[in-house]
Scaffold this active site. Structure first.
Site: not given
Length: 836
Positions: A166, A225, A203-205
């Protein structure tokens, strides 16, 4: 937080059903290793399995993982390819051991991670774990930044097979180079262990990992998310689908885990979830409690044909052929020469979605065989692949060329369109369209409509035709009337086209369900407009947000509406040009609202706000500029049937730069029916703590864990002051024990407003203490607020769980607490009880 429930006896029936689903599916759907993939490719097809986070959050345990592994095997899901059983955040102790290693929580994992890995491996499955490329995980546990080697070796020694890595508390300067450095450091550490561990970059883009992560990770998150609701699913599909050029064996775009079965969406939406993940060659990580999953949930997750598309050994993510007006067509080549064609409808109405076969990768042919992978129905089409797709639905065909279409039933679609209906009013016009997409003619075509009991359906044009040639249609109009007293909301109408086909006039039929919306006037009272469902809402960028400004394309990615420095907790955020439409039915008298460009906007051109009642302008504000104080509009709506809110002004600035106007309707209040000026605005909220007189005796639950507090005017949503909190990195609870019990009966939730720290956001959670023993009751999953962003954190009383034997007595609330973390300066205000 939610606690894992024990294995239900009802699951046996569900597993029996799933076994039937698997046994009944066609056999040619195996997923061998991708042709040409190297022996080092750990993920030749997208990883499949389970992750606990979506259903359980921090409530992970050895028992949960063991029982889930058992169900994966006994249900047949493991045989289908769901092999990874992944542990998410909160599995370790809050601090490292004396040797610097991560330590599993001995209460949650009494046999350690190594012992659990042995159990999972004994089931023929693989174990995954969670880490973070920062100093702390998102929940405040030890991160791996700077400790990559020791952590990678620890996980390898334990027998871990998969790492989700994460991005919280990352100490990053925000550059892509920093992201590459941090995630490459763990990649190299994993390689040095010598153990094959699938590496999932999470890393959520943020740094466009699809551009750089091919040689670093096996998969990478492309979005924020996911949430268990339709707007979230729709937004993530829109973001991930265009990234098809970047995926392939060993390298997968990851739009996040599955929410199927968690209850926030319909079966149609959950089928779209799995369909689109399969078309996008996405990892399939189940995020529901499999021990208590319903037969319907297991049937969706266990659809062998859909999973086969995801796991096809060719390893190609579907290309987007068309994407307009909320309709999308995707084309995915399969290893056996078939094509998977998905027709996706993200709109709120039944829609016919089609594509010319010549526009796909299919070979030229006189006809094509289409197998619907959800129904198993096989049809033939001549030139056009088509379907009448329900709102929020997806039809997926497995398609191949067909030499002799004569023995296969033709593809016939039954489309329909109907606007909103008012009960008891003059009927609306329903238009049905039956279209023959087969390679030959069909005969004796007859269309019928079935509406809810008591409704009137009258045809106003012919509903039958003796013959329809290929690609010809029969259009029919009908008048549909909903009786007086019909409830507002969605109501199904079924359209059926019956016909004869082939030389022997074999009977055929196709049915579609149209969901029409019945609108009723708002009830009496003064209420926040955002609590009412609009008939239509559209903006230039992203969805129309309720109680937030527009951030980007995703739902809920903005902050609290802020105009000229004033923060509002209620309102509608739009990106201009935008339009929001409500049905009033002549019952409302006025709308009062502030308008302005959000302080987060980058607009260099003015905007305009217009309120229209039955297309007549009743209030407006022109030449509204960024940075200005909000302007107040008061609109007379007496007798109006429709209310329309329009914001315009987005466009290029004079210097040619792109403008993203964030045009907000702040604190809009609609007054309807018999109401007194003294009546409260609904739903009612009661401020419990506002910090106007200081810190109001707030304290720190665990002083040894750190944190300080002071009154501040830097952020406030009630009055002129809020609370400034310097949070410890791993977090603490802030609040107070009350001198007298609070009686909050009649309320359904607790809320507070928060602004994250400037460099690292914060999590927010709510707890209360009840009764004479001050029993601690904690509410729901925590909410994340990004750096510098603001939002309202809410916990419904129904989500708050107390210790065994303790009831949440709303008349005996003895203490209020909020959790904050991040190691940064965070601001909060307006702790309150609310009606939903």
């Amino acid at each position: 937080m939610r606690c894992p429930t024990r294995l239900s006896l009802a699951v046996g029936a569900a597993l029996t059903l799933l076994g039937g689903v698997l046994a009944a599916a066609p056999p040619a759907v195996s997923a061998p290793v991708a042709a040409g993939a190297s022996a080092e490719t750990l993920a030749p097809t997208p990883p499949m399995g389970f992750n606990n986070w979506n259903a359980f959050g921090c409530d992970v345990s050895e028992a949960l993982i063991r029982e889930t592994a058992d169900v994966l095997v006994s249900s047949g899901l493991a045989e289908l390819g769901y092999e990874y059983v992944n542990i998410d955040d909160c599995w370790s102790m809050r601090e490292r051991g004396p040797d610097g290693r991560l330590v599993p929580d001995p209460v949650k994992f009494p046999n350690g991670i190594a012992g659990l890995a042995d159990y999972v491996h004994g089931k023929g499955l693989k174990l995954g774990i969670y880490g973070d490329a920062g100093t702390r995980t998102c929940a405040g546990y030890p991160g791996s930044l700077g400790k990559e080697d020791i952590d990678a070796q620890t996980w390898a020694d334990w027998g871990v097979d998969y790492l989700k890595y994460d991005n919280c508390h990352n100490q990053s300067d925000g550059s892509q180079a920093d992201f590459v450095r941090r995630y490459t450091a763990m990649r190299e550490a994993l390689d040095r262990t010598g153990r094959p561990i699938v590496y999932a970059i999470c890393e959520w883009g943020q740094s466009r990992p699809w551009e750089w992560a091919h040689d670093v990770g096996d998969l990478w998150r492309t979005t924020g998310d996911i949430s268990d609701n339709w707007p979230s699913l729709r937004s993530i599909i829109a973001q991930n689908a265009p990234l098809h050029p970047y995926a392939g064996p060993g390298n997968w775009n990851d739009p996040d885990m599955l929410e199927i079965g968690n209850g926030g969406m319909t079966a149609t939406e959950y089928r779209t979830h799995l369909s689109m993940w399969a078309m996008m060659a996405a990892p399939l990580l189940i995020g529901t409690d499999l021990r208590t999953a319903s037969p319907d949930t297991l049937a969706i997750l266990g659809n062998r044909e859909v999973v086969a598309i995801d796991q096809d050994r060719l390893g190609v993510q579907a290309a987007v052929l068309e994407d307009r007006d909320g309709l999308m067509v995707l084309d995915k080549p399969l290893a056996d020469g078939d094509r998977a064609i998905a027709l996706y409808n993200s709109t709120d109405a039944l829609a016919t979605v089609d594509v010319e076969a010549s526009a796909t990768g299919l070979p030229a042919a006189g006809a094509y065989q289409l197998r619907d992978v959800w129904t198993g129905q096989v049809r033939q089409a001549g030139t056009t692949i088509s379907a009448a797709v329900p709102a929020h639905g997806t039809v997926v065909y497995r398609v191949r060329a067909l030499d002799d279409p004569g023995s296969t039933a033709p593809l016939v679609t039954a489309g329909a369109a109907l606007g909103t209906l008012v009960p008891g009013a003059e009927g609306g016009t329903l238009t049905t369209t039956a279209t023959n997409r087969g390679a030959g003619p069909i005969h004796h075509v007859e269309v019928s409509v079935r509406a809810p009991q008591g409704w009137s359906v009258v045809t106003t044009s012919p509903a039958d035709q003796s013959e329809l040639a290929p690609d010809a249609s029969l259009s029919t109009t009908w008048t549909v009337t909903a009786p007086e007293g019909t409830a507002a909301g969605a109501h199904p109408i079924t359209v059926t086209a019956d016909y004869m086909w082939g030389p022997h006039h074999t009977p055929g039929s196709t049915t579609s369900e149209l969901v029409t919306t019945v609108v009723t006037a708002p009830p009496d009272g003064r209420r926040h407009l955002g609590t009412l469902e609009p008939v239509r809402a559209a903006g230039a960028r992203g969805p129309v947000e309720v109680d937030l400004s527009v951030g980007g394309a995703a739902e809920g990615d903005g902050s609290l509406i802020t105009i000229g420095g004033r923060v509002h907790t209620r309102g509608l955020g739009t990106a201009a040009p935008s339009e929001i439409v409500y049905y009033l039915g002549g019952r409302c008298s006025s709308l009062t609202t502030d308008v302005g460009l959000d302080d987060a906007a980058t607009a260099a051109v003015p905007a305009a706000f217009t309120v229209l009642a039955d297309d007549e302008v009743v209030a407006s504000a022109e030449n509204v500029l960024a940075g200005q104080a909000p302007r107040t509009l008061v609109a007379d709506l007496t007798g109006a049937t429709w209310l329309r809110l329009v914001a315009t002004g987005s466009g290029p600035a004079p210097d040619g730069t792109v403008v993203n106007d964030s045009a907000d309707w702040a604190a809009p209040v609609l007054t309807c029916g018999d109401v007194s000026p003294d009546d409260p605005v609904l739903p009612v909220e009661r401020t419990l703590v506002s910090f106007e007189s200081g810190t109001e005796d707030w304290t720190i639950a665990n002083p040894g864990d750190g944190g300080t507090m002071a009154r501040s005017s830097a952020f406030h949503t009630d009055g002129e002051y809020g609370l400034q909190v310097d949070t410890p990195l791993s977090g603490n609870w802030f609040g107070r024990v009350l001198p007298e019990p609070l009686d909050l009966s009649g309320f359904s939730a607790l809320r507070f407003d928060v602004r994250g720290g400037a460099t690292s956001g914060t999590t927010g959670e709510i707890a209360v203490q009840v009764g004479p023993d001050l029993s601690w009751c904690q509410g729901g999953r925590w909410a994340w607020t990004g750096a510098g962003a603001s939002r309202t954190v809410s916990a419904a009383f129904a989500e708050i769980e107390c210790p065994a034997g303790v009831q949440l007595d709303l008349t005996q609330i003895r203490a209020l607490w909020v959790f904050l973390n991040g190691g940064d300066r965070v601001h909060i205000d307006n702790v309150r009880a609310a009606e939903e």
